[in-house]
Design a protein around this motif. Structure first.
Motif, PDB file in Angstrom:
ATOM      1  N   SER A   1       3.123  10.552 -10.425  1.00  0.00           N
ATOM      2  CA  SER A   1       2.474  11.193 -11.568  1.00  0.00           C
ATOM      3  C   SER A   1       1.724  12.436 -11.099  1.00  0.00           C
ATOM      4  CB  SER A   1       1.484  10.226 -12.222  1.00  0.00           C
ATOM      5  OG  SER A   1       0.728  10.898 -13.199  1.00  0.00           O
ATOM      6  N   THR A   2       1.865  13.501 -11.840  1.00  0.00           N
ATOM      7  CA  THR A   2       1.151  14.734 -11.488  1.00  0.00           C
ATOM      8  C   THR A   2      -0.329  14.635 -11.831  1.00  0.00           C
ATOM      9  OG1 THR A   2       1.742  15.677 -13.639  1.00  0.00           O
ATOM     10  CG2 THR A   2       3.193  16.175 -11.773  1.00  0.00           C
ATOM     11  N   ARG A   3      -0.726  13.627 -12.588  1.00  0.00           N
ATOM     12  CA  ARG A   3      -2.131  13.456 -12.981  1.00  0.00           C
ATOM     13  C   ARG A   3      -2.967  12.780 -11.911  1.00  0.00           C
ATOM     14  NH1 ARG A   3      -1.359  11.387 -19.180  1.00  0.00           N
ATOM     15  NH2 ARG A   3      -0.386  13.297 -19.936  1.00  0.00           N
ATOM     16  N   ASN A   4      -2.336  12.088 -10.975  1.00  0.00           N
ATOM     17  CA  ASN A   4      -3.070  11.366  -9.938  1.00  0.00           C
ATOM     18  C   ASN A   4      -3.381  12.271  -8.754  1.00  0.00           C
ATOM     19  OD1 ASN A   4      -3.005   8.989 -11.377  1.00  0.00           O
ATOM     20  ND2 ASN A   4      -1.228   8.182 -10.313  1.00  0.00           N
ATOM     21  N   THR A   5      -4.576  12.114  -8.218  1.00  0.00           N
ATOM     22  CA  THR A   5      -4.939  12.813  -6.993  1.00  0.00           C
ATOM     23  C   THR A   5      -4.608  11.922  -5.800  1.00  0.00           C
ATOM     24  OG1 THR A   5      -7.177  11.898  -6.963  1.00  0.00           O
ATOM     25  CG2 THR A   5      -6.847  13.964  -8.195  1.00  0.00           C
ATOM     26  N   LEU A   6      -4.648  12.472  -4.610  1.00  0.00           N
ATOM     27  CA  LEU A   6      -4.378  11.689  -3.409  1.00  0.00           C
ATOM     28  C   LEU A   6      -5.430  10.593  -3.233  1.00  0.00           C
ATOM     29  CD1 LEU A   6      -2.606  11.259  -0.956  1.00  0.00           C
ATOM     30  CD2 LEU A   6      -4.004  12.904   0.277  1.00  0.00           C
ATOM     31  N   PHE A   7      -6.696  10.923  -3.467  1.00  0.00           N
ATOM     32  CA  PHE A   7      -7.765   9.935  -3.333  1.00  0.00           C
ATOM     33  C   PHE A   7      -7.618   8.829  -4.378  1.00  0.00           C
ATOM     34  CE2 PHE A   7     -11.985   8.316  -4.450  1.00  0.00           C
ATOM     35  CZ  PHE A   7     -12.368   7.802  -3.220  1.00  0.00           C
ATOM     36  N   GLY A   8      -7.340   9.193  -5.617  1.00  0.00           N
ATOM     37  CA  GLY A   8      -7.159   8.199  -6.668  1.00  0.00           C
ATOM     38  C   GLY A   8      -5.964   7.306  -6.398  1.00  0.00           C
ATOM     39  N   SER A   9      -4.883   7.902  -5.932  1.00  0.00           N
ATOM     40  CA  SER A   9      -3.688   7.127  -5.605  1.00  0.00           C
ATOM     41  C   SER A   9      -3.956   6.167  -4.458  1.00  0.00           C
ATOM     42  CB  SER A   9      -2.542   8.063  -5.245  1.00  0.00           C
ATOM     43  OG  SER A   9      -2.211   8.878  -6.337  1.00  0.00           O
ATOM     44  N   ALA A  10      -4.696   6.606  -3.455  1.00  0.00           N
ATOM     45  CA  ALA A  10      -5.031   5.736  -2.320  1.00  0.00           C
ATOM     46  C   ALA A  10      -5.940   4.589  -2.762  1.00  0.00           C
ATOM     47  CB  ALA A  10      -5.690   6.545  -1.213  1.00  0.00           C
ATOM     48  N   ALA A  11      -6.866   4.868  -3.659  1.00  0.00           N
ATOM     49  CA  ALA A  11      -7.760   3.811  -4.163  1.00  0.00           C
ATOM     50  C   ALA A  11      -6.971   2.780  -4.966  1.00  0.00           C
ATOM     51  CB  ALA A  11      -8.863   4.426  -5.015  1.00  0.00           C
TER      52      ALA A  11
ATOM     53  N   PHE B   1       0.831  -1.206   0.000  1.00  0.00           N
ATOM     54  CA  PHE B   1       0.000   0.000   0.000  1.00  0.00           C
ATOM     55  C   PHE B   1       0.865   1.256   0.000  1.00  0.00           C
ATOM     56  CE2 PHE B   1      -2.240   3.459   2.053  1.00  0.00           C
ATOM     57  CZ  PHE B   1      -3.397   3.524   1.282  1.00  0.00           C
ATOM     58  N   VAL B   2       1.841   1.319   0.895  1.00  0.00           N
ATOM     59  CA  VAL B   2       2.694   2.513   1.007  1.00  0.00           C
ATOM     60  C   VAL B   2       3.505   2.726  -0.268  1.00  0.00           C
ATOM     61  CG1 VAL B   2       4.702   3.459   2.217  1.00  0.00           C
ATOM     62  CG2 VAL B   2       2.812   2.499   3.517  1.00  0.00           C
ATOM     63  N   CYS B   3       4.119   1.664  -0.766  1.00  0.00           N
ATOM     64  CA  CYS B   3       4.973   1.803  -1.953  1.00  0.00           C
ATOM     65  C   CYS B   3       4.168   2.143  -3.203  1.00  0.00           C
ATOM     66  CB  CYS B   3       5.776   0.537  -2.172  1.00  0.00           C
ATOM     67  SG  CYS B   3       7.036   0.298  -0.908  1.00  0.00           S
ATOM     68  N   SER B   4       3.003   1.536  -3.366  1.00  0.00           N
ATOM     69  CA  SER B   4       2.190   1.874  -4.534  1.00  0.00           C
ATOM     70  C   SER B   4       1.594   3.265  -4.408  1.00  0.00           C
ATOM     71  CB  SER B   4       1.106   0.823  -4.777  1.00  0.00           C
ATOM     72  OG  SER B   4       0.270   0.706  -3.653  1.00  0.00           O
ATOM     73  N   LEU B   5       1.320   3.727  -3.191  1.00  0.00           N
ATOM     74  CA  LEU B   5       0.841   5.096  -2.995  1.00  0.00           C
ATOM     75  C   LEU B   5       1.928   6.095  -3.386  1.00  0.00           C
ATOM     76  CD1 LEU B   5      -1.406   6.990  -1.901  1.00  0.00           C
ATOM     77  CD2 LEU B   5      -0.276   6.849   0.304  1.00  0.00           C
ATOM     78  N   ILE B   6       3.142   5.842  -2.935  1.00  0.00           N
ATOM     79  CA  ILE B   6       4.260   6.729  -3.283  1.00  0.00           C
ATOM     80  C   ILE B   6       4.478   6.735  -4.793  1.00  0.00           C
ATOM     81  CG2 ILE B   6       6.763   6.998  -3.093  1.00  0.00           C
ATOM     82  CD1 ILE B   6       6.498   5.952  -0.202  1.00  0.00           C
ATOM     83  N   THR B   7       4.427   5.560  -5.401  1.00  0.00           N
ATOM     84  CA  THR B   7       4.636   5.466  -6.843  1.00  0.00           C
ATOM     85  C   THR B   7       3.504   6.128  -7.614  1.00  0.00           C
ATOM     86  OG1 THR B   7       5.819   3.392  -6.485  1.00  0.00           O
ATOM     87  CG2 THR B   7       5.082   3.858  -8.717  1.00  0.00           C
ATOM     88  N   ALA B   8       2.278   5.963  -7.164  1.00  0.00           N
ATOM     89  CA  ALA B   8       1.143   6.600  -7.844  1.00  0.00           C
ATOM     90  C   ALA B   8       1.224   8.116  -7.745  1.00  0.00           C
ATOM     91  CB  ALA B   8      -0.170   6.092  -7.262  1.00  0.00           C
ATOM     92  N   LEU B   9       1.756   8.614  -6.639  1.00  0.00           N
ATOM     93  CA  LEU B   9       1.896  10.060  -6.482  1.00  0.00           C
ATOM     94  C   LEU B   9       3.046  10.627  -7.311  1.00  0.00           C
ATOM     95  CD1 LEU B   9       1.147  10.459  -2.683  1.00  0.00           C
ATOM     96  CD2 LEU B   9      -0.289  11.144  -4.598  1.00  0.00           C
TER      97      LEU B   9
END
Length: 146
Positions: free
Chosen positions: A102-112, A92-100
């Motif tokens: 991208s400047t296109r991802n929001t915090l909610f989208g990255s968490a999902a 969860f933590v590593c994929s959240l960091i990786t999703a963030l």
């Protein structure tokens, strides 16, 4: 870029020769690494050839330092804290960091995305393959789950 893929493929293929290959019906520990090295090598050659036949010179944009740094940080966190955090939290933590990254991802989208990926990894690696990494590691004290 294709030459980098090819160099990595050669290195992994070389290392895979240290293990027994087996056969397609009864694969040894070196079979999958060698197969992946061959696939990466073919893709590397294809990318290198595509780069040489391309007529129009592509404009290089700015280097995406944010993405490079965050992906590297996520890899270090996974390697350093995988056993102590456990499979689900570290994914969860590593994929959240990786999703963030991208400047296109929001915090909610990255968490999902991270939550879905953590559940998927738990299903595949813990339930399906019986991975020895704890689901929730000893860093969480009494909430530790194997």
């Amino acid at each position: 870029m294709g030459l980098i893929f090819l160099a990595i493929a050669i290195a992994f293929g070389w290392e895979a020769t240290n293990y027994e290959m087996g056969r397609a019906i009864r694969m040894g520990p070196g079979f999958i690494p060698m197969a992946l090295a061959v696939i990466l090598g073919v893709l590397g050659i294809a990318v290198a050839l595509a780069g040489t036949v391309q007529h129009a010179e592509a404009e290089a944009g700015p280097v995406a330092w944010r993405g490079i740094v965050l992906v590297c940080v996520a890899l270090v966190i996974f390697g350093a804290y995988g056993k102590s955090l456990g499979l689900v939290p570290v994914v969860f933590v590593c994929s959240l960091i990786t999703a963030l990254a991208s400047t296109r991802n929001t915090l909610f989208g990255s968490a999902a995305i991270s939550a879905a990926l953590a559940v998927l990894c738990w299903l595949v690696f813990k339930l399906g393959l019986g991975m020895s990494l704890p689901t929730v590691g000893p860093a969480f004290g009494p909430f530790q789950i194997y």
